[in-house]
Design a protein around this motif. Sequence first.
Motif, PDB file in Angstrom:
ATOM      1  N   THR A   1       0.673  -1.732  -0.530  1.00 12.46           N
ATOM      2  CA  THR A   1      -0.060   0.123   0.055  1.00 12.46           C
ATOM      3  C   THR A   1       0.874   1.480  -0.199  1.00 12.46           C
ATOM      4  O   THR A   1       2.393   1.241  -0.265  1.00 12.46           O
ATOM      5  CB  THR A   1      -0.444   0.056   1.575  1.00 12.46           C
ATOM      6  N   PHE A   2       0.428   2.637  -0.685  1.00 12.39           N
ATOM      7  CA  PHE A   2       0.907   3.310  -0.396  1.00 12.39           C
ATOM      8  C   PHE A   2       0.014   5.155   0.368  1.00 12.39           C
ATOM      9  O   PHE A   2      -0.571   4.655   0.299  1.00 12.39           O
ATOM     10  CB  PHE A   2       1.121   3.492  -1.864  1.00 12.39           C
ATOM     11  N   GLU A   3       1.315   5.415   1.737  1.00 15.05           N
ATOM     12  CA  GLU A   3       0.505   6.524   2.196  1.00 15.05           C
ATOM     13  C   GLU A   3      -0.576   7.176   1.799  1.00 15.05           C
ATOM     14  O   GLU A   3      -1.219   7.888   1.813  1.00 15.05           O
ATOM     15  CB  GLU A   3       1.653   6.745   3.320  1.00 15.05           C
ATOM     16  N   GLU A   4       0.203   7.582   0.885  1.00 22.82           N
ATOM     17  CA  GLU A   4      -0.394   8.910   0.022  1.00 22.82           C
ATOM     18  C   GLU A   4      -1.633   8.601  -0.829  1.00 22.82           C
ATOM     19  O   GLU A   4      -1.998   9.739  -1.573  1.00 22.82           O
ATOM     20  CB  GLU A   4       0.809  10.025  -1.049  1.00 22.82           C
ATOM     21  N   TYR A   5      -2.179   7.270  -1.042  1.00 20.94           N
ATOM     22  CA  TYR A   5      -2.814   6.720  -2.134  1.00 20.94           C
ATOM     23  C   TYR A   5      -3.608   6.104  -1.573  1.00 20.94           C
ATOM     24  O   TYR A   5      -3.209   5.236  -1.287  1.00 20.94           O
ATOM     25  CB  TYR A   5      -2.088   6.844  -3.321  1.00 20.94           C
ATOM     26  N   PRO A   6      -4.785   6.431  -2.678  1.00 25.39           N
ATOM     27  CA  PRO A   6      -5.584   5.014  -2.235  1.00 25.39           C
ATOM     28  C   PRO A   6      -4.945   3.396  -2.778  1.00 25.39           C
ATOM     29  O   PRO A   6      -4.187   3.806  -3.716  1.00 25.39           O
ATOM     30  CB  PRO A   6      -7.226   5.055  -2.309  1.00 25.39           C
ATOM     31  N   GLY A   7      -5.314   1.691  -2.751  1.00 23.02           N
ATOM     32  CA  GLY A   7      -4.782   0.615  -3.097  1.00 23.02           C
ATOM     33  C   GLY A   7      -4.299  -0.139  -1.931  1.00 23.02           C
ATOM     34  O   GLY A   7      -3.930   0.333  -2.189  1.00 23.02           O
ATOM     35  N   ALA A   8      -3.985  -0.938  -3.364  1.00 24.27           N
ATOM     36  CA  ALA A   8      -3.262  -2.259  -2.619  1.00 24.27           C
ATOM     37  C   ALA A   8      -2.885  -3.563  -3.268  1.00 24.27           C
ATOM     38  O   ALA A   8      -4.000  -3.787  -3.810  1.00 24.27           O
ATOM     39  CB  ALA A   8      -4.533  -2.986  -1.006  1.00 24.27           C
ATOM     40  N   SER A   9      -2.290  -3.953  -3.400  1.00 27.15           N
ATOM     41  CA  SER A   9      -2.010  -5.488  -4.067  1.00 27.15           C
ATOM     42  C   SER A   9      -0.971  -6.333  -3.328  1.00 27.15           C
ATOM     43  O   SER A   9      -0.570  -5.995  -2.376  1.00 27.15           O
ATOM     44  CB  SER A   9      -1.276  -4.968  -5.624  1.00 27.15           C
ATOM     45  N   THR A  10      -0.353  -7.038  -3.803  1.00 25.06           N
ATOM     46  CA  THR A  10       0.118  -8.449  -3.469  1.00 25.06           C
ATOM     47  C   THR A  10       0.934  -8.969  -4.380  1.00 25.06           C
ATOM     48  O   THR A  10       0.758  -8.543  -5.448  1.00 25.06           O
ATOM     49  CB  THR A  10      -0.603  -9.307  -2.700  1.00 25.06           C
ATOM     50  N   SER A  11       2.544  -9.374  -4.198  1.00 24.28           N
ATOM     51  CA  SER A  11       3.327  -9.578  -4.603  1.00 24.28           C
ATOM     52  C   SER A  11       3.549 -10.938  -3.550  1.00 24.28           C
ATOM     53  O   SER A  11       4.185 -10.679  -2.215  1.00 24.28           O
ATOM     54  CB  SER A  11       4.728  -8.514  -4.541  1.00 24.28           C
ATOM     55  N   THR A  12       3.681 -11.864  -4.939  1.00 23.58           N
ATOM     56  CA  THR A  12       4.053 -13.333  -4.299  1.00 23.58           C
ATOM     57  C   THR A  12       4.591 -14.151  -4.947  1.00 23.58           C
ATOM     58  O   THR A  12       5.110 -13.977  -6.485  1.00 23.58           O
ATOM     59  CB  THR A  12       2.960 -14.535  -4.799  1.00 23.58           C
ATOM     60  N   PHE A  13       6.102 -13.905  -5.449  1.00 22.69           N
ATOM     61  CA  PHE A  13       7.635 -14.763  -4.810  1.00 22.69           C
ATOM     62  C   PHE A  13       7.286 -16.014  -4.573  1.00 22.69           C
ATOM     63  O   PHE A  13       7.710 -16.419  -3.562  1.00 22.69           O
ATOM     64  CB  PHE A  13       8.796 -13.263  -4.216  1.00 22.69           C
ATOM     65  N   GLU A  14       7.616 -17.003  -5.813  1.00 17.80           N
ATOM     66  CA  GLU A  14       7.335 -18.890  -5.401  1.00 17.80           C
ATOM     67  C   GLU A  14       8.875 -19.307  -6.148  1.00 17.80           C
ATOM     68  O   GLU A  14       9.190 -18.860  -7.365  1.00 17.80           O
ATOM     69  CB  GLU A  14       6.113 -19.422  -6.826  1.00 17.80           C
ATOM     70  N   VAL A  15       9.702 -20.009  -5.072  1.00 16.80           N
ATOM     71  CA  VAL A  15      11.155 -20.000  -5.936  1.00 16.80           C
ATOM     72  C   VAL A  15      11.034 -21.475  -5.727  1.00 16.80           C
ATOM     73  O   VAL A  15      10.903 -22.081  -5.112  1.00 16.80           O
ATOM     74  CB  VAL A  15      12.254 -19.427  -5.232  1.00 16.80           C
ATOM     75  N   THR A  16      11.726 -22.308  -7.131  1.00 16.56           N
ATOM     76  CA  THR A  16      11.373 -23.856  -7.541  1.00 16.56           C
ATOM     77  C   THR A  16      13.320 -23.845  -7.522  1.00 16.56           C
ATOM     78  O   THR A  16      14.154 -22.662  -8.358  1.00 16.56           O
ATOM     79  CB  THR A  16      10.837 -23.886  -8.187  1.00 16.56           C
ATOM     80  N   GLY A  17      13.511 -25.141  -7.599  1.00 17.74           N
ATOM     81  CA  GLY A  17      14.846 -25.364  -8.539  1.00 17.74           C
ATOM     82  C   GLY A  17      15.847 -26.123  -7.818  1.00 17.74           C
ATOM     83  O   GLY A  17      15.120 -27.181  -5.999  1.00 17.74           O
ATOM     84  N   ASP A  18      17.199 -26.347  -7.983  1.00 20.02           N
ATOM     85  CA  ASP A  18      18.139 -27.180  -7.002  1.00 20.02           C
ATOM     86  C   ASP A  18      19.170 -26.463  -6.388  1.00 20.02           C
ATOM     87  O   ASP A  18      18.828 -25.035  -7.116  1.00 20.02           O
ATOM     88  CB  ASP A  18      17.593 -28.772  -7.843  1.00 20.02           C
TER      89      ASP A  18
END
Length: 144
Positions: free
Chosen positions: A81-98
């Motif tokens: 979120t941002f203090e100055e503006y309305p709105g919200a989002s999510t960021s999902t980071f998924e890690v796979t591998g070896d």
Amino acid sequence: MKKSDPPIIVKASFERSAASLWKALTYLPEMKKWYFEMLPAFEAEKGFKTSFNVRSEERQFTHQWEVLEVDHGSKITYRWTFEEYPGASTSTFEVTGDENRAHLLLTVLVQEDFPDDIPEFKRESCIGGWDYFIHGNLKNYMSA
């Protein structure tokens, strides 16, 4: 960006271990090198909150992050979120591998609409920003 927009999805692969990618995504000293150098604190723990200011032209964006979900080594989600503006989002980071190759899947979802009249909140700007961070900064950092 609007809640009705499809998610923004960014995929990338790295010639590094999954553990090293996870560390780059969640360990403050590494995050400062490729992500936001002004990030004051970060912990990959549910409930952790931080905020920091980014200036874009004449506008201020006080980023407010809250970690919502963590599966250590493989997945982290935080709310923006941002203090100055309305709105919200999510960021999902998924890690796979070896040990030899790591894969990142980033999914950005809008939870509450952002203002239409702010250029930085346009979908194209968000896509460009994530491309800059993941395919530019993070790729360069992980290949150094």
